[in-house]
Write an enzyme that holds these catalytic residues in place. Structure first.
Site, PDB file in Angstrom:
ATOM      1  N   TRP A  56     -27.638  27.353  -2.306  1.00 37.03           N
ATOM      2  CA  TRP A  56     -26.616  27.608  -3.548  1.00 37.03           C
ATOM      3  C   TRP A  56     -27.076  26.426  -4.807  1.00 37.03           C
ATOM      4  O   TRP A  56     -27.307  25.363  -4.312  1.00 37.03           O
ATOM      5  CB  TRP A  56     -24.967  27.343  -3.474  1.00 37.03           C
ATOM      6  CG  TRP A  56     -24.371  27.437  -4.589  1.00 37.03           C
ATOM      7  CD1 TRP A  56     -24.142  28.435  -5.485  1.00 37.03           C
ATOM      8  CD2 TRP A  56     -23.220  26.683  -4.831  1.00 37.03           C
ATOM      9  NE1 TRP A  56     -23.423  28.182  -6.549  1.00 37.03           N
ATOM     10  CE2 TRP A  56     -22.480  27.018  -6.123  1.00 37.03           C
ATOM     11  CE3 TRP A  56     -22.633  25.628  -4.162  1.00 37.03           C
ATOM     12  CZ2 TRP A  56     -21.492  26.619  -6.654  1.00 37.03           C
ATOM     13  CZ3 TRP A  56     -21.498  24.982  -4.824  1.00 37.03           C
ATOM     14  CH2 TRP A  56     -20.799  25.172  -5.928  1.00 37.03           C
ATOM     15  N   ASP A 110     -20.935  24.122   4.225  1.00 36.59           N
ATOM     16  CA  ASP A 110     -20.027  24.418   3.058  1.00 36.59           C
ATOM     17  C   ASP A 110     -19.353  26.039   3.533  1.00 36.59           C
ATOM     18  O   ASP A 110     -20.158  26.808   3.962  1.00 36.59           O
ATOM     19  CB  ASP A 110     -21.074  24.823   1.858  1.00 36.59           C
ATOM     20  CG  ASP A 110     -20.509  24.981   0.728  1.00 36.59           C
ATOM     21  OD1 ASP A 110     -19.212  25.540   0.780  1.00 36.59           O
ATOM     22  OD2 ASP A 110     -21.158  25.050  -0.216  1.00 36.59           O
ATOM     23  N   ALA A 150     -17.586  28.462   1.983  1.00 35.72           N
ATOM     24  CA  ALA A 150     -17.050  28.979   0.580  1.00 35.72           C
ATOM     25  C   ALA A 150     -16.368  30.427   1.047  1.00 35.72           C
ATOM     26  O   ALA A 150     -15.761  30.981  -0.012  1.00 35.72           O
ATOM     27  CB  ALA A 150     -17.777  29.041  -0.257  1.00 35.72           C
ATOM     28  N   LYS A 164     -12.412  32.111  -3.301  1.00 39.46           N
ATOM     29  CA  LYS A 164     -12.827  33.351  -3.153  1.00 39.46           C
ATOM     30  C   LYS A 164     -12.015  34.124  -2.303  1.00 39.46           C
ATOM     31  O   LYS A 164     -11.444  35.123  -2.474  1.00 39.46           O
ATOM     32  CB  LYS A 164     -14.358  33.500  -2.402  1.00 39.46           C
ATOM     33  CG  LYS A 164     -15.300  32.396  -2.815  1.00 39.46           C
ATOM     34  CD  LYS A 164     -16.027  32.710  -4.334  1.00 39.46           C
ATOM     35  CE  LYS A 164     -16.861  31.394  -4.456  1.00 39.46           C
ATOM     36  NZ  LYS A 164     -17.540  31.833  -5.716  1.00 39.46           N
TER      37      LYS A 164
HETATM   38  C1  LMR Z   1     -21.747  31.382  -7.387  1.00 38.48           C
HETATM   39  O1  LMR Z   1     -22.599  31.168  -6.390  1.00 38.48           O
HETATM   40  O2  LMR Z   1     -21.960  32.419  -8.083  1.00 38.48           O
HETATM   41  C2  LMR Z   1     -20.298  31.099  -6.943  1.00 38.48           C
HETATM   42  O3  LMR Z   1     -20.484  30.128  -5.908  1.00 38.48           O
HETATM   43  C3  LMR Z   1     -19.763  30.603  -8.250  1.00 38.48           C
HETATM   44  C4  LMR Z   1     -20.373  29.140  -8.658  1.00 38.48           C
HETATM   45  O4  LMR Z   1     -19.635  28.353  -9.039  1.00 38.48           O
HETATM   46  O5  LMR Z   1     -21.506  28.989  -8.782  1.00 38.48           O
END
Ligand code: LMR
Length: 392
Positions: free
Chosen positions: A125, A206, A208, A241
């Site tokens: 990410w 992580d 999420a 989420k």
């Molecule tokens: C994403 O990867 O799109 C989400 O986790 C939202 C974000 O804050 O980036």
């Protein structure tokens, strides 16, 4: 002073969201941010959340501060949800969402071992990377996605983690990897945890997308196994989420340690870090989560809603996979069916991603992340036509 402000890196996901908004094409497709939308393109408030909010509105008698670590009941339910009944000794802090949890985890690492290197998957990410740069921690990468299969390059991952020194941190995605959608099998989690324990590595997870893969218990398995096996683990949990609480910023940072004596001091440091960053963490979202998880009837409603979201994403994965097979006459996109959660990576070049945007109005992050949370049955064909048209 302000004229001395240097430039800051732009956030690609948020920039693309804005570009999509401004694009006048009617048939544009938003594949950017990981926010779940139903077939109508809406992100509704979950029924369980509405009911919990109503209950809170009726029962709450004060909005005075909680504690620096947040409401103890929230921390209790989060530990139980993530770590289950066999939880190793743990301390926790409420934080503003998953990003807040990652940021406070990095702060904790910096406070304890500023020289530690944090290993992240390639890709990961984007905010992991920028936050690490921002906090000044050294970053290393380990191989993760195998471009040849679209699946996991586990040997490459283990080889790269072999260069980590005792005290270095390995950042893993507990389930539903963002952006690749790749999950580790239980055998792989076991091998990884054994190697990390042997080499004295610290785990950071992580988490999420708990509940978006195979179910709440199944998705927590890797995290639980790592926390049970390693001396120390940091777990960044988001409620954005799975409770659909995006803007409420509900999340927790859990810290597990084999030596419970260390946890009392860790708790003090977590409270200090919260105080320095924003003082008391936000409470409303956390209170909603607590109300849902502590009430068996509401918990059941929430579990079923989450189950519905998970099923609709799985159905879209299958539909897309079959549509690709039909269009290309090959099964080379079958990895999409194996992946879990909101995302999969197409393995396209940045140039192909740019063409998707310019020619077809499909807005996708440069790492070619497919976003099932923003896909609907109606635009599957268009995605397939566009992706094959640009030569992916
Ligand atoms: C994403 O990867 O799109 C989400 O986790 C939202 C974000 O804050 O980036």
């Amino acid at each position: 002073m302000l004229s001395d402000l240097g430039s800051v890196p732009s956030d690609e996901i948020l920039t693309l969201m804005q570009m999509h908004r401004e694009d006048p094409r009617r048939d544009k497709i938003d594949q950017t941010v990981g926010v779940y939308r139903n077939e109508l393109g809406q992100t509704p408030v979950m029924q369980a959340v509405k009911a919990a909010e109503y209950k809170i509105w009726q029962d709450q008698t004060s909005k005075s501060y909680t504690g620096l670590l947040g409401d103890p009941e929230f921390l209790e339910v989060m530990q139980a949800l993530v770590l289950g009944p066999e939880a190793p000794p743990c301390t926790a802090a409420a934080v503003p969402g998953g990003s807040g949890a990652c940021r406070q985890a990095f702060e904790l690492i910096r406070q304890a071992t500023p020289g530690a290197r944090v290993y992240v998957s390639d890709p990961t990410w984007a905010n992991h990377t920028t936050m690490l740069a921002h906090t000044g921690l050294a970053r290393e990468t380990y191989r993760f996605r195998d471009p040849a299969t679209g699946g996991l390059n586990f040997d490459g991952m283990m080889q790269d983690l072999g260069t980590a020194r005792a005290g270095d941190v390995v950042l893993l995605h507990g389930c539903c990897h963002n952006p690749t959608g790749i999950s580790l099998t239980r055998t792989q989690w076991r091998a990884l945890a054994d190697r990390m324990a042997k080499n004295g590595l610290v785990g950071m997870i992580d988490l999420a997308y708990l509940g978006f893969g195979d179910g709440l218990e199944e998705d927590a398995w890797g995290t639980r196994h790592l926390a049970e096996t390693l001396d120390e683990c940091l777990i960044a949990v988001s409620c954005s989420k799975n409770f659909g609480l995006y803007r409420e910023r509900a999340g927790a940072l859990l810290v597990t340690a084999r030596n419970p004596a260390l946890l009392a001091h860790t708790r003090e440091v977590l409270a200090y870090l919260n105080r320095q960053a924003y003082s008391f963490p936000p409470d409303h979202g956390a209170r909603i989560v607590t109300s849902i998880l502590k009430d068996p009837a509401l918990r059941e409603v929430w579990t079923q809603e989450l189950h519905g979201i998970r099923n609709s994403i799985a159905a879209l994965r299958l539909q897309l996979c079959n549509a690709f097979a039909e269009k290309t006459g090959t099964r080379r996109f079958d990895y999409i069916r194996e992946h879990k959660g909101m995302f999969s990576c197409l393995g396209a070049t940045p140039e192909q991603v740019r063409t998707l945007r310019a020619k077809h109005g499909i807005y996708m992050v440069t790492d070619s992340r497919l976003n099932f949370a923003s896909l609907s049955q109606q635009n599957v064909e268009r995605i397939v036509d566009a992706v094959t048209d640009v030569g992916i």
